[in-house]
Design a protein around this motif. Structure first.
Motif, short mmCIF file in Angstrom:
data_model
loop_
_atom_site.label_atom_id
_atom_site.label_comp_id
_atom_site.label_asym_id
_atom_site.label_seq_id
_atom_site.Cartn_x
_atom_site.Cartn_y
_atom_site.Cartn_z
N VAL A 230 12.68 8.52 3.74
CA VAL A 230 12.48 7.37 3.23
C VAL A 230 11.12 6.89 4.16
O VAL A 230 10.42 5.78 3.60
CB VAL A 230 13.59 6.15 2.98
N ALA A 231 11.32 6.78 5.41
CA ALA A 231 10.47 6.40 6.36
C ALA A 231 9.19 7.14 6.22
O ALA A 231 8.08 6.26 6.36
CB ALA A 231 10.86 6.95 8.02
N HIS A 232 8.92 8.32 5.88
CA HIS A 232 7.91 8.96 5.39
C HIS A 232 7.09 8.25 4.36
O HIS A 232 6.04 7.93 4.20
CB HIS A 232 7.97 10.44 4.92
N GLU A 233 7.87 7.92 3.22
CA GLU A 233 7.12 7.42 1.92
C GLU A 233 6.84 5.91 2.37
O GLU A 233 5.60 5.24 2.06
CB GLU A 233 8.33 7.21 1.08
N TYR A 234 7.73 5.36 3.27
CA TYR A 234 7.28 3.90 3.66
C TYR A 234 6.06 3.75 4.52
O TYR A 234 5.36 2.88 4.37
CB TYR A 234 8.56 3.07 4.31
N GLY A 235 6.07 4.99 5.20
CA GLY A 235 4.91 5.22 6.19
C GLY A 235 3.36 5.07 5.38
O GLY A 235 2.59 4.23 5.81
N HIS A 236 3.53 5.72 4.30
CA HIS A 236 2.28 5.27 3.20
C HIS A 236 2.06 4.10 2.98
O HIS A 236 0.86 3.33 2.78
CB HIS A 236 2.48 6.29 2.04
N LEU A 237 3.10 3.18 2.42
CA LEU A 237 2.94 2.05 1.67
C LEU A 237 2.55 1.03 3.02
O LEU A 237 1.74 0.21 2.84
CB LEU A 237 4.14 1.59 1.24
N ALA A 238 3.11 1.30 4.36
CA ALA A 238 3.18 0.40 5.47
C ALA A 238 1.83 0.54 5.95
O ALA A 238 1.27 -0.41 6.86
CB ALA A 238 4.20 0.50 6.32
N GLY A 239 1.05 1.73 5.80
CA GLY A 239 -0.24 1.71 6.46
C GLY A 239 -0.18 2.52 7.69
O GLY A 239 -1.02 2.17 8.45
N ALA A 240 0.67 3.47 7.90
CA ALA A 240 0.77 4.29 8.84
C ALA A 240 -0.58 5.14 9.25
O ALA A 240 -1.04 5.58 10.19
CB ALA A 240 1.66 5.48 8.88
N HIS A 241 -1.46 5.24 8.15
CA HIS A 241 -2.92 5.96 8.37
C HIS A 241 -3.98 4.76 8.51
O HIS A 241 -4.92 5.06 7.96
CB HIS A 241 -2.97 6.83 7.24
N GLY A 242 -3.46 3.59 8.70
CA GLY A 242 -4.50 2.47 8.89
C GLY A 242 -4.82 1.91 7.53
O GLY A 242 -4.15 2.06 6.67
N ARG A 243 -5.22 0.55 7.68
CA ARG A 243 -5.18 -0.19 6.35
C ARG A 243 -6.14 0.27 5.20
O ARG A 243 -5.86 0.21 4.28
CB ARG A 243 -5.90 -1.69 6.97
N PHE A 244 -7.25 0.98 5.79
CA PHE A 244 -8.29 1.43 4.73
C PHE A 244 -7.48 2.66 4.08
O PHE A 244 -7.68 2.92 2.96
CB PHE A 244 -9.45 1.80 5.33
N GLY A 245 -7.02 3.26 4.88
CA GLY A 245 -6.07 4.83 4.32
C GLY A 245 -4.90 4.15 3.65
O GLY A 245 -4.86 4.85 2.56
N ALA A 246 -4.28 3.18 3.85
CA ALA A 246 -3.24 2.68 2.82
C ALA A 246 -3.76 2.04 1.57
O ALA A 246 -3.27 2.22 0.67
CB ALA A 246 -2.35 1.63 3.53
N PHE A 247 -4.96 1.58 1.73
CA PHE A 247 -5.88 1.22 0.50
C PHE A 247 -5.88 2.20 -0.39
O PHE A 247 -5.76 2.26 -1.54
CB PHE A 247 -6.88 0.20 0.97
N ILE A 248 -6.53 3.26 0.22
CA ILE A 248 -6.89 4.32 -0.48
C ILE A 248 -5.78 5.08 -1.15
O ILE A 248 -5.88 5.71 -2.27
CB ILE A 248 -7.69 5.47 0.35
N TYR A 249 -4.57 5.25 -0.43
CA TYR A 249 -3.62 6.03 -0.99
C TYR A 249 -3.01 5.15 -2.10
O TYR A 249 -2.57 5.60 -3.21
CB TYR A 249 -2.38 6.15 0.36
N ARG A 250 -2.73 3.92 -1.90
CA ARG A 250 -2.44 3.05 -3.22
C ARG A 250 -3.51 3.03 -4.15
O ARG A 250 -2.83 3.04 -5.48
CB ARG A 250 -2.24 1.41 -2.50
N LEU A 251 -4.59 3.41 -4.14
CA LEU A 251 -5.66 3.47 -5.05
C LEU A 251 -5.36 4.54 -5.75
O LEU A 251 -5.43 4.69 -7.23
CB LEU A 251 -7.08 3.24 -4.44
N ARG A 252 -5.11 5.83 -4.98
CA ARG A 252 -4.85 7.00 -5.90
C ARG A 252 -3.64 6.83 -6.73
O ARG A 252 -3.59 7.47 -7.80
CB ARG A 252 -4.66 8.09 -4.71
#
Length: 247
Positions: free
Chosen positions: A60-82
């Motif tokens: 769950v922490a791995h999945e939430y890391g994507h949403l919470a922006g563990a890879h930075g705000r821009f990275g989180a934006f790109i992840y959500r956009l994909r």
């Protein structure tokens, strides 16, 4: 809620229990193609039945890391956009009329180019989400969760092969197939079988089309020395499914 406090990320609007051996994050706009995004955490019941609570929390922490922006705000934006574009591509298959077909053609032209430009970033996100998981639950637990999921996933596939084979010899399908997996999953697999499945998972390599790195690469990124002999004890008395869903 605890993960949200510690990672300072957005909340999940819904947690859904699915029938896949998987966990994922889905973000859907409130008004279809646009509007306020709704965050869904999808947890596969077969996966929760195969993991102890501590290792399921790592997932769950791995999945939430994507949403919470563990890879930075821009990275989180790109992840959500994909994720969003994936949903739009699925919807486009059902668009009718000349306007819908025109938009679908434009989408099918754009989507492969968008995926190609963001592919390398998407793969790096998996390592960063693993790191976020390790920070929250500890690297040993995060590594154990990855290894157990790999072994149990193969065990789950073998379980369904046996169920389907039995169905061919019976006049009716098994009545308790899912319940049977729930009883089998927490049990310690035979040592030879577990090591065989684990060796097969560790032998896989990351291909040029894989957004998710191979298990060996993910374990190495979490500090596991090469050729580590991993031991997978039983889940214990209570699986994550029993602990979180009250049996």
């Amino acid at each position: 809620d605890e993960l949200r406090k510690r990672m300072r990320g957005p909340r999940f609007h819904h947690v859904l229990i699915g029938d896949d051996f998987n966990a994922s994050v889905v973000q859907r706009p409130l008004f279809g193609l646009m509007g306020f995004p709704r965050n869904y955490l999808v947890l596969g019941l077969p996966l929760l039945e195969a993991l102890p609570p501590s290792e399921a929390l790592a997932v769950v922490a791995h999945e939430y890391g994507h949403l919470a922006g563990a890879h930075g705000r821009f990275g989180a934006f790109i992840y959500r956009l994909r994720i969003s574009w994936g949903g739009v591509e699925t919807m486009a298959e059902h668009w009718q009329g000349w306007g819908g077909r025109g938009l679908a053609r434009l989408l099918h032209w754009f989507a492969p180019r968008f995926n190609a430009y963001t592919f390398v970033l998407a793969r790096s996100h998996e390592y960063l989400a693993d790191a976020a998981s390790a920070e929250l639950v500890g690297a040993p637990t995060a590594r154990a969760a990855l290894a157990r999921a790999a072994v149990s996933g193969r065990r789950y596939g073998q379980f369904w092969q046996s169920q389907l084979a039995a169905s061919e010899r019976r006049p009716a399908p098994p009545e308790r197939a899912y319940a049977a997996w729930g009883e089998l999953a927490p049990q310690t697999p035979p040592a030879e079988q577990a090591q065989r499945f684990l060796r097969a998972a560790l032998a896989e390599t990351t291909g040029s089309t894989d957004t998710h790195p191979a298990l060996t690469d993910r374990l190495a990124a979490l500090g596991a020395p090469p050729n580590t002999e991993l031991e997978l004890p039983g889940v214990g008395q209570v699986s994550a499914a029993q602990a979180w869903l009250n049996g």
